[in-house]
Design an enzyme around this catalytic site. Structure first.
Site, PDB file in Angstrom:
ATOM      1  N   LYS A 189       0.884  -1.183   0.000  1.00  0.00           N
ATOM      2  CA  LYS A 189       0.000   0.000   0.000  1.00  0.00           C
ATOM      3  C   LYS A 189       0.912   1.221   0.000  1.00  0.00           C
ATOM      4  O   LYS A 189       1.435   1.638   1.037  1.00  0.00           O
ATOM      5  CB  LYS A 189      -0.889  -0.018   1.248  1.00  0.00           C
ATOM      6  CG  LYS A 189      -2.210   0.700   1.132  1.00  0.00           C
ATOM      7  CD  LYS A 189      -2.134   2.190   0.873  1.00  0.00           C
ATOM      8  CE  LYS A 189      -1.813   3.039   2.059  1.00  0.00           C
ATOM      9  NZ  LYS A 189      -1.547   4.454   1.720  1.00  0.00           N
ATOM     10  N   GLU A 211       9.415   1.301  10.844  1.00  0.00           N
ATOM     11  CA  GLU A 211      10.476   2.289  10.621  1.00  0.00           C
ATOM     12  C   GLU A 211       9.809   3.642  10.760  1.00  0.00           C
ATOM     13  O   GLU A 211       9.085   4.083   9.864  1.00  0.00           O
ATOM     14  CB  GLU A 211      11.069   2.147   9.213  1.00  0.00           C
ATOM     15  CG  GLU A 211      11.735   0.811   8.941  1.00  0.00           C
ATOM     16  CD  GLU A 211      13.116   0.709   9.554  1.00  0.00           C
ATOM     17  OE1 GLU A 211      13.629   1.699  10.081  1.00  0.00           O
ATOM     18  OE2 GLU A 211      13.671  -0.404   9.527  1.00  0.00           O
ATOM     19  N   CYS A 269      13.793  10.578   7.254  1.00  0.00           N
ATOM     20  CA  CYS A 269      13.697  10.195   8.666  1.00  0.00           C
ATOM     21  C   CYS A 269      15.052  10.258   9.350  1.00  0.00           C
ATOM     22  O   CYS A 269      15.119  10.385  10.560  1.00  0.00           O
ATOM     23  CB  CYS A 269      13.124   8.797   8.756  1.00  0.00           C
ATOM     24  SG  CYS A 269      14.053   7.662   7.738  1.00  0.00           S
ATOM     25  N   GLU A 277      10.060  16.342  14.901  1.00  0.00           N
ATOM     26  CA  GLU A 277      10.750  16.094  13.635  1.00  0.00           C
ATOM     27  C   GLU A 277      10.390  17.253  12.694  1.00  0.00           C
ATOM     28  O   GLU A 277       9.214  17.443  12.378  1.00  0.00           O
ATOM     29  CB  GLU A 277      10.232  14.756  13.079  1.00  0.00           C
ATOM     30  CG  GLU A 277      11.091  14.129  12.047  1.00  0.00           C
ATOM     31  CD  GLU A 277      10.509  12.792  11.561  1.00  0.00           C
ATOM     32  OE1 GLU A 277       9.300  12.542  11.708  1.00  0.00           O
ATOM     33  OE2 GLU A 277      11.284  12.004  10.997  1.00  0.00           O
TER      34      GLU A 277
HETATM   35  P1  NAD Z   1       2.380   8.710   7.322  1.00  0.00           P
HETATM   36  O1  NAD Z   1       2.465   7.922   8.581  1.00  0.00           O
HETATM   37  O2  NAD Z   1       1.401   9.800   7.253  1.00  0.00           O
HETATM   38  O3  NAD Z   1       2.058   7.774   6.081  1.00  0.00           O
HETATM   39  C1  NAD Z   1       2.836   6.626   5.797  1.00  0.00           C
HETATM   40  C2  NAD Z   1       1.945   5.615   5.100  1.00  0.00           C
HETATM   41  O4  NAD Z   1       0.928   5.219   6.020  1.00  0.00           O
HETATM   42  C3  NAD Z   1       1.226   6.145   3.872  1.00  0.00           C
HETATM   43  O5  NAD Z   1       1.124   5.105   2.933  1.00  0.00           O
HETATM   44  C4  NAD Z   1      -0.151   6.501   4.410  1.00  0.00           C
HETATM   45  O6  NAD Z   1      -1.151   6.435   3.427  1.00  0.00           O
HETATM   46  C5  NAD Z   1      -0.346   5.403   5.429  1.00  0.00           C
HETATM   47  N1  NAD Z   1      -1.283   5.714   6.512  1.00  0.00           N
HETATM   48  C6  NAD Z   1      -1.639   6.924   7.011  1.00  0.00           C
HETATM   49  N2  NAD Z   1      -2.540   6.765   8.008  1.00  0.00           N
HETATM   50  C7  NAD Z   1      -2.753   5.433   8.138  1.00  0.00           C
HETATM   51  C8  NAD Z   1      -3.571   4.629   8.986  1.00  0.00           C
HETATM   52  N3  NAD Z   1      -4.352   5.165   9.930  1.00  0.00           N
HETATM   53  N4  NAD Z   1      -3.526   3.288   8.838  1.00  0.00           N
HETATM   54  C9  NAD Z   1      -2.738   2.725   7.895  1.00  0.00           C
HETATM   55  N5  NAD Z   1      -1.948   3.427   7.054  1.00  0.00           N
HETATM   56  C10 NAD Z   1      -1.947   4.768   7.185  1.00  0.00           C
HETATM   57  O7  NAD Z   1       3.867   9.211   7.048  1.00  0.00           O
HETATM   58  P2  NAD Z   1       4.387  10.082   5.830  1.00  0.00           P
HETATM   59  O8  NAD Z   1       4.024  11.497   6.082  1.00  0.00           O
HETATM   60  O9  NAD Z   1       3.981   9.462   4.521  1.00  0.00           O
HETATM   61  O10 NAD Z   1       5.960   9.876   5.963  1.00  0.00           O
HETATM   62  C11 NAD Z   1       6.742  10.673   6.758  1.00  0.00           C
HETATM   63  C12 NAD Z   1       7.103   9.962   8.057  1.00  0.00           C
HETATM   64  O11 NAD Z   1       7.723   8.717   7.756  1.00  0.00           O
HETATM   65  C13 NAD Z   1       8.104  10.726   8.864  1.00  0.00           C
HETATM   66  O12 NAD Z   1       7.771  10.687  10.230  1.00  0.00           O
HETATM   67  C14 NAD Z   1       9.404   9.973   8.630  1.00  0.00           C
HETATM   68  O13 NAD Z   1      10.364  10.109   9.629  1.00  0.00           O
HETATM   69  C15 NAD Z   1       8.916   8.587   8.509  1.00  0.00           C
HETATM   70  N6  NAD Z   1       9.893   7.783   7.777  1.00  0.00           N
HETATM   71  C16 NAD Z   1      10.627   6.870   8.479  1.00  0.00           C
HETATM   72  C17 NAD Z   1      11.594   6.131   7.822  1.00  0.00           C
HETATM   73  C18 NAD Z   1      12.413   5.125   8.569  1.00  0.00           C
HETATM   74  O14 NAD Z   1      13.019   4.293   7.934  1.00  0.00           O
HETATM   75  N7  NAD Z   1      12.446   5.144   9.884  1.00  0.00           N
HETATM   76  C19 NAD Z   1      11.807   6.304   6.463  1.00  0.00           C
HETATM   77  C20 NAD Z   1      11.042   7.242   5.772  1.00  0.00           C
HETATM   78  C21 NAD Z   1      10.074   7.978   6.465  1.00  0.00           C
END
Ligand code: NAD
Length: 493
Positions: A189, A265, A299, A396
């Site tokens: 997804k 992650e 991240c 962040e």
């Molecule tokens: P997000 O949590 O908003 O979304 C990530 C994914 O989760 C998307 O596909 C989104 O559609 C989905 N999602 C959102 N709400 C959901 C729910 N209630 N249930 C299931 N899925 C849901 O994050 P983002 O804004 O897309 O990404 C940025 C974040 O990701 C930052 O906090 C960043 O640090 C983190 N990140 C971490 C790593 C790592 O390896 N640790 C790598 C990249 C990004």
């Protein structure tokens, strides 16, 4: 495909990469409702494509397809699975330029960084194509003369991957390649903001020859519902999530109901420490790459730069000069180093953190405003005299804003660096070998860069501690998240 905007279609050589339907059981498919959602270019708001907006039934179909595909996929030898992964890797490399153009169009990052991400993403596919052949078990010296003990590593089953927008290719391959190598079919997804890169990867996976049902991509704007289904369905044996910490916690709670295995992650709050014995020029170079890559939207991006008092002014001045030289603009234009933020909400968050810091006594060394060449553009910014308790130091930032925090002693800076619930990446610059060891060991982080600002590679374990996550991706450890250990005790009779 006819709904894909000509803006990107004209720039891409292999038009087959422009897919706008979901990919389930080896077929490209519409939502049952016929609904679609618009994917836009963050640099100018231009619509790029209309993508299928799936509902519950189609997600369940994808899980069923993966479940059906599992017995055959796990029966493939590691060498056979590795060969298909290798073909996928080669197809990704051959499509590098097209994938980069597509990624920059929907995500905004500079084209050169997008090219780098394609290579980085592909490296996981290559690595796990090789690891597929090395999923060794163990023979354990038995506890009785009449017994033989062994441990098998078996694929865990259908694996779901939920991925973010900031690395639209690499966050997928980092999960999917080890899953596929281990013998697990996948349901992916992708972020609703960047589905085109995911669908292009699926097209290349189809060409590589994964059997039907082994590789599925479900596109949807209803992420909470898709997440709920993937967690609740007991046929999905593993969920791997990369994204924000609150969503990660919610998914972990949902997976607890059927004790599903979870890898997370999540967000980081990386410290970058400059000690007074550091090579300051090297530290500036390291801080630049670790802070400003992807306009600060990674991240592992530096969130707080701690500088020892006696070199603080010298570092701040060199750093400000380097930051002012960064070229802002549309990531699609060659040479641009800072593109737009992903959306208006991200921009508003950065602005609010900067305003809060300035109100609480920080000083602006450079930047601090939007730039107008693109939508959602924020100038590379440096704030001085930041305090570790300010919101900008505790949250962040996810934007091109660097915060400088002075410190006096090693023990003081370690306490400040560790004073966060996050524990993903940390960086420091120092030359004293004793200090290098002490600080490396004392930092409560999953990854530490010493005199290095970029540390991610497919050959090393990527992941965080504390609230930054569970599990590791890449390296020889990355496949462990997709296997179960089975202990067999054989009585000789
Ligand atoms: P997000 O949590 O908003 O979304 C990530 C994914 O989760 C998307 O596909 C989104 O559609 C989905 N999602 C959102 N709400 C959901 C729910 N209630 N249930 C299931 N899925 C849901 O994050 P983002 O804004 O897309 O990404 C940025 C974040 O990701 C930052 O906090 C960043 O640090 C983190 N990140 C971490 C790593 C790592 O390896 N640790 C790598 C990249 C990004």
């Amino acid at each position: 495909m006819q709904l894909t905007c000509s803006i990107i279609a004209n720039k891409i050589t292999n038009k087959k990469l422009l897919q706008t339907q979901a990919f389930i059981d080896g077929q490209w498919c519409e939502a049952n409702s016929g609904q679609r959602f618009t994917v836009s270019n963050p640099a100018n708001g231009a619509p790029l494509a209309e993508v299928s907006d799936l509902g519950t039934d189609e997600v369940l179909q994808a899980i069923s397809a993966a479940e059906r595909a599992w017995p055959n996929w796990r029966a493939h030898t590691g060498k056979e699975r590795g060969a298909i992964l290798r073909r996928w890797f080669e197809l990704i490399l051959a499509a590098k330029e097209d994938l980069a153009i597509l990624m920059t169009a929907e995500q905004g990052k500079p084209l050169n960084e997008a090219r780098g991400e394609v290579l980085y993403g592909a490296s996981f596919v290559e690595w796990f194509a090789e690891e597929a052949k090395r999923l060794y078990g163990d023979i354990i010296p038995a506890h009785g003369r009449d017994k033989r003990l062994m441990v098998l590593k078996q694929p865990i089953g259908v694996a779901a991957a939920i991925t973010p927008w900031n690395f639209p290719i690499a966050m997928i391959t980092r999960k999917v390649a080890p899953a596929l190598a281990a013998g697990c079919p996948v349901v992916i997804k992708p972020s609703e903001l960047t589905p085109l890169s995911a669908l292009a990867l699926a097209k290349l996976a189809q060409e590589a020859g994964f059997p039907d049902g082994v590789f599925n991509v479900v596109t949807s704007t209803n992420a909470p519902e898709v997440g709920r289904i993937l967690c609740a369905d007991s046929r999905v044996r593993k969920l791997s999530f990369t994204g924000s910490t609150p969503v990660g916690k919610l998914l972990a709670q949902q997976c607890a109901a059927n004790v599903k295995k979870v890898s997370l992650e999540l967000g980081g709050n990386a410290p970058f420490i400059v000690f007074d014995d550091a090579d300051l020029d090297a530290a500036v170079v390291g801080a630049m790459v670790s802070k400003f890559r992807n306009a600060g939207q990674t991240c592992v991006c530096t969130n707080r730069i701690f500088v020892q008092e006696n070199v603080y002014e010298a570092f701040a001045e060199k750093f400000r000069v380097a930051v002012e030289a960064l070229k802002t603009g549309n990531g699609a234009d060659e040479g641009v180093e800072i593109g737009p933020l992903i959306d208006e909400r991200a921009l508003a968050k950065v602005e609010s953190l900067v305003a809060d810091a300035l109100e609480n006594g920080a000083t602006l060394l450079t930047g601090g405003k939007r730039f107008s060449a693109v939508s959602n553009g924020y100038q590379p910014t440096v704030l001085s005299n930041v305090n570790n308790q300010m919101r900008i130091a505790q949250e962040e930032i996810f934007g091109p804003v660097a915060t400088l925090i002075p410190f006096q002693s090693e023990s003081e800076v370690i306490a400040m660096a560790n004073d966060t619930p996050s524990g993903l990446a940390a960086y420091f610059y120092a030359r004293d070998i004793g200090r290098v060891w002490r600080v490396s060991e004392a930092l409560e982080y999953g990854m530490v860069g010493v005199n290095e600002g970029i540390i991610s590679t497919e050959v090393a374990p990527f992941g965080g501690i504390k609230e930054s996550g569970l599990g590791r991706e890449g390296s020889k450890y990355g496949i462990d998240d997709y296997v179960e250990l089975k202990y067999i005790c054989l009585g000789l009779g």
